[in-house]
Write a protein that holds these residues in place. Structure first.
Motif, short mmCIF file in Angstrom:
data_model
loop_
_atom_site.label_atom_id
_atom_site.label_comp_id
_atom_site.label_asym_id
_atom_site.label_seq_id
_atom_site.Cartn_x
_atom_site.Cartn_y
_atom_site.Cartn_z
N TYR A 124 3.45 1.87 1.78
CA TYR A 124 4.70 1.11 1.93
C TYR A 124 4.40 -0.39 1.97
O TYR A 124 5.07 -1.19 1.31
N ARG A 125 3.40 -0.77 2.76
CA ARG A 125 3.09 -2.21 2.91
C ARG A 125 2.59 -2.81 1.60
O ARG A 125 2.81 -3.99 1.34
N ILE B 60 9.95 -9.13 -1.00
CA ILE B 60 9.92 -10.57 -0.71
C ILE B 60 11.05 -11.30 -1.46
O ILE B 60 11.82 -12.06 -0.86
N GLU B 61 11.14 -11.05 -2.75
CA GLU B 61 12.12 -11.78 -3.59
C GLU B 61 13.58 -11.58 -3.15
O GLU B 61 14.34 -12.55 -3.09
N PRO B 62 14.03 -10.35 -2.82
CA PRO B 62 15.45 -10.18 -2.49
C PRO B 62 15.86 -10.67 -1.10
O PRO B 62 17.05 -10.71 -0.78
N THR B 63 14.88 -11.00 -0.26
CA THR B 63 15.19 -11.35 1.13
C THR B 63 15.74 -12.77 1.23
O THR B 63 15.24 -13.68 0.56
N VAL B 64 16.74 -12.94 2.07
CA VAL B 64 17.37 -14.26 2.25
C VAL B 64 17.28 -14.67 3.72
O VAL B 64 17.16 -13.82 4.60
N PRO B 65 17.36 -15.99 3.98
CA PRO B 65 17.36 -16.41 5.38
C PRO B 65 18.69 -16.08 6.05
O PRO B 65 19.73 -16.06 5.39
N LEU C 49 10.62 -18.41 1.70
CA LEU C 49 11.91 -19.00 2.08
C LEU C 49 11.78 -20.43 2.59
O LEU C 49 12.78 -21.07 2.92
N GLY C 50 10.54 -20.93 2.68
CA GLY C 50 10.36 -22.31 3.14
C GLY C 50 10.69 -22.50 4.61
O GLY C 50 11.10 -23.58 5.03
N ILE C 51 10.48 -21.45 5.41
CA ILE C 51 10.63 -21.56 6.87
C ILE C 51 9.22 -21.71 7.42
O ILE C 51 8.35 -20.88 7.15
N GLU C 52 8.98 -22.77 8.19
CA GLU C 52 7.61 -23.12 8.55
C GLU C 52 7.40 -23.17 10.06
O GLU C 52 7.41 -24.24 10.67
N PRO C 53 7.17 -22.02 10.69
CA PRO C 53 6.82 -22.03 12.11
C PRO C 53 5.40 -22.54 12.31
O PRO C 53 4.62 -22.64 11.35
N ASP C 54 5.05 -22.81 13.55
CA ASP C 54 3.69 -23.29 13.86
C ASP C 54 2.69 -22.14 13.90
O ASP C 54 1.49 -22.36 13.74
N ALA C 55 3.16 -20.92 14.16
CA ALA C 55 2.27 -19.76 14.17
C ALA C 55 3.10 -18.51 13.87
O ALA C 55 4.30 -18.47 14.16
N VAL C 56 2.46 -17.51 13.28
CA VAL C 56 3.09 -16.22 13.00
C VAL C 56 2.19 -15.14 13.55
O VAL C 56 1.00 -15.06 13.21
N ILE C 57 2.75 -14.30 14.42
CA ILE C 57 1.98 -13.22 15.03
C ILE C 57 2.70 -11.91 14.74
O ILE C 57 3.88 -11.75 15.07
N GLY C 58 2.01 -11.00 14.07
CA GLY C 58 2.61 -9.72 13.69
C GLY C 58 2.10 -8.55 14.50
O GLY C 58 1.29 -8.70 15.41
N TRP C 59 2.62 -7.36 14.17
CA TRP C 59 2.17 -6.09 14.75
C TRP C 59 2.53 -5.92 16.22
O TRP C 59 1.94 -5.11 16.92
N LEU C 60 3.49 -6.70 16.75
CA LEU C 60 3.84 -6.59 18.17
C LEU C 60 5.31 -6.19 18.30
O LEU C 60 6.19 -6.79 17.67
N THR D 37 6.62 -10.80 15.62
CA THR D 37 7.32 -9.72 14.93
C THR D 37 6.52 -8.43 14.95
O THR D 37 5.27 -8.47 15.06
N ALA D 38 7.21 -7.31 14.82
CA ALA D 38 6.52 -6.02 14.66
C ALA D 38 6.02 -5.82 13.23
O ALA D 38 5.26 -4.90 12.96
N LYS D 39 6.44 -6.69 12.34
CA LYS D 39 6.09 -6.53 10.91
C LYS D 39 4.61 -6.79 10.68
O LYS D 39 3.97 -7.56 11.41
N HIS D 40 4.09 -6.15 9.64
CA HIS D 40 2.75 -6.42 9.12
C HIS D 40 2.62 -7.93 8.91
O HIS D 40 3.40 -8.53 8.16
N GLU D 41 1.66 -8.55 9.59
CA GLU D 41 1.60 -10.02 9.63
C GLU D 41 1.51 -10.69 8.25
O GLU D 41 2.24 -11.66 7.99
N PRO D 42 0.65 -10.19 7.33
CA PRO D 42 0.61 -10.84 6.01
C PRO D 42 1.97 -10.83 5.29
O PRO D 42 2.35 -11.82 4.64
#
Length: 205
Positions: free
Chosen positions: A71-72, A80-85, A121-132, A107-112
C-alpha cells in the motif's frame, strides 16, 4: 504587546490535508492488485488511526505487514497528486512562524509519504514526525516542546493531553465538534481558517 513563541504540532490527514481522494485511489489499486474487496469509500470516512487498523478489516492478520508495505509503495503514485490542502492549512502554519513559534507535523502516516504530501503542497513545517498515533504522539510533542497540538480526531485529543499540550480540535475529519469537546479538547475551531486569529490571541495572552 509582545507575543510568546509557541511550538505548535499539527496532525496531517483531514487537519492539514484532504487526502481522501488519493487514499481512495490507493485502496482501489491495492484491491485490484490483490483481488481482495476493499470498500474504499468507507475506508476514507475513518481516517486517523494507523493503516494497519483499516487493513485488518479486509485482510487476514498474517497478510497485513506485506499488504501494508505494498500500500505504501502504491501510495506514492496514486495519492500525492490528488491531495489538496485543507482550507487555511498553509496560513495556519505561517501563523505559527509569524508569532515567532515553531510548527511541527506529528502523524500516524508513513513519514516519507507525509513529507511527500507537504512538499507537493508547499506546506513547510520545521519538522515532520510520522508513525505515531494517539497517546504515542506525545513522544514527539514532548521532545519538541509543543505547547499546542491541533488535530481532527479523538486520537489527536488524547495525544495532546498525554503530552500536557493544549488540545485544539477541528471537526474537519471523522469526529464532530461535540465529540471532540467531550473527549477533552480545550478549544474547538470550525476549521483552520480560524486558527491564525486564535493563535495570535493565545500567544499574546
Amino acid at each position: 504587546m509582545a507575543s510568546r513563541a509557541v511550538t505548535v504540532g499539527f496532525d496531517l490527514d483531514m487537519t492539514l490535508i484532504d487526502s481522501r481522494p488519493g487514499i481512495r485511489a490507493t485502496y482501489l489499486a491495492l484491491a485490484a492488485e490483490t483481488g481482495t474487496y476493499i470498500d474504499a469509500d468507507l475506508a476514507v470516512t475513518r481516517l486517523g488511526p494507523p493503516l494497519e487498523v483499516e487493513l485488518a478489516h479486509w485482510f487476514p492478520e498474517e497478510a497485513i505487514d506485506e499488504v501494508g508495505a505494498r500500500y505504501r509503495e502504491l501510495y506514492v503514485s496514486h495519492a500525492i497528486e490528488p491531495t489538496v490542502p485543507m482550507p487555511g492549512a498553509r496560513e495556519a502554519v505561517e501563523a505559527v512562524r509569524r508569532t515567532g513559534g515553531t510548527a511541527i507535523v506529528v502523524t500516524a502516516k508513513h513519514e516519507p509519504n507525509a513529507k511527500l504530501h507537504l512538499d507537493h503542497l508547499g506546506i513547510e513545517p520545521d519538522a515532520v514526525i510520522g508513525w505515531l498515533w494517539a497517546e504515542a504522539k506525545a513522544e514527539a510533542l514532548v521532545e519538541h516542546g509543543a505547547g499546542v497540538y491541533v488535530g481532527d480526531h479523538l486520537g489527536d485529543v488524547r495525544g495532546a493531553r498525554a503530552a500536557g499540550a493544549l488540545s485544539v480540535a477541528v471537526p474537519t475529519g471523522p469526529c464532530g465538534a461535540a465529540e471532540l469537546r467531550e473527549a477533552g479538547a480545550d478549544v474547538v475551531l470550525e476549521d483552520l481558517t480560524a486558527f491564525p486569529a486564535w493563535l495570535e490571541a493565545y500567544a499574546a495572552a
